[in-house]
Scaffold this active site. Sequence first.
Site, PDB file in Angstrom:
ATOM      1  N   VAL A  69     -39.587 -50.260 -28.668  1.00  0.00           N
ATOM      2  CA  VAL A  69     -39.969 -51.603 -28.222  1.00  0.00           C
ATOM      3  C   VAL A  69     -38.763 -52.500 -27.956  1.00  0.00           C
ATOM      4  O   VAL A  69     -38.924 -53.626 -27.477  1.00  0.00           O
ATOM      5  CB  VAL A  69     -40.921 -52.278 -29.229  1.00  0.00           C
ATOM      6  CG1 VAL A  69     -42.242 -51.524 -29.321  1.00  0.00           C
ATOM      7  CG2 VAL A  69     -40.265 -52.431 -30.599  1.00  0.00           C
ATOM      8  N   TYR A 128     -35.425 -60.423 -42.071  1.00  0.00           N
ATOM      9  CA  TYR A 128     -36.822 -60.019 -41.898  1.00  0.00           C
ATOM     10  C   TYR A 128     -37.749 -61.235 -41.907  1.00  0.00           C
ATOM     11  O   TYR A 128     -38.664 -61.345 -41.076  1.00  0.00           O
ATOM     12  CB  TYR A 128     -37.201 -59.050 -43.013  1.00  0.00           C
ATOM     13  CG  TYR A 128     -38.581 -58.457 -42.897  1.00  0.00           C
ATOM     14  CD1 TYR A 128     -38.867 -57.492 -41.945  1.00  0.00           C
ATOM     15  CD2 TYR A 128     -39.604 -58.844 -43.768  1.00  0.00           C
ATOM     16  CE1 TYR A 128     -40.134 -56.922 -41.851  1.00  0.00           C
ATOM     17  CE2 TYR A 128     -40.864 -58.286 -43.686  1.00  0.00           C
ATOM     18  CZ  TYR A 128     -41.121 -57.324 -42.723  1.00  0.00           C
ATOM     19  OH  TYR A 128     -42.388 -56.772 -42.634  1.00  0.00           O
TER      20      TYR A 128
END
Length: 264
Positions: free
Chosen positions: A80, A172
């Site tokens: 991706v 994250y």
Amino acid sequence: MYDVKNPQYVEGKNLIAGKSVLITAAAGAGIGGSAAKRAIEEGARALVISDVHEGRLEKSVAELKELTGKDNVWGKLCNVCDEDEVQALIAFSEEKLGGVDILINNAGLGTSKELIDMEDSEWDKVIQVTLYGTMRMTRHMMRVMKERGEGGVIVNNASVLGWRAQKEQAHYAAAKAGVMALTRCAALEAAEFNVRINAVAPSIAMHPMLRKSAPADLLAELEAKEAFGRAAEVWEVANVMMFLASDYSSYLTGEIISTSSQRA
């Protein structure tokens, strides 16, 4: 009597009967793999899963076909982070599925490191997969769904760390907060052509990779903070994804549904 601390697997209710589904990062035993299995159990007519690991992808497709008795399951390699591969995946899925009704963006990458010790390359890698990857898939799927003119649904995988602080997770958490913001903003744009976009925000979801990689004391600490005293099963997160993908959530868009029961 249902026991919230020891949940039993819930049988499918045909929530997405007749729909076609594309799921990224769906090879393996994590949330994506569970979502793929659940999609078929909930009546999906056809399914495409993607991943970056060819062997694992082939194995997952074979297992899904054997488990469900359905042949209309396909796999497609996709990173991706690569726009060309994203477009190729969606084109492949459109052809095989006769149009994608539901996209589930599950691809993400997490590592643990304190910000003070982090290199730009480490930050960029997590942001590229988790945020940019979700953006690329969402952007191109929106274009395709708009042109097709039949509406659709996109479900993104965020995280409670988009709201909540945790040491060694700055990269994250920033990526997942970005996924949340992307979901809200894209949903307003997509509403104009009958597409809904929502996200699920898991807390701690137990799967083999997490149990193998995370320190046991950290897992115990995180689980103890949850109201039920346990991590979510990956299929419980997949259940929320199926709800968001289904017509039961027909008036929801731009929303982030947390699967966490943590109180502090």
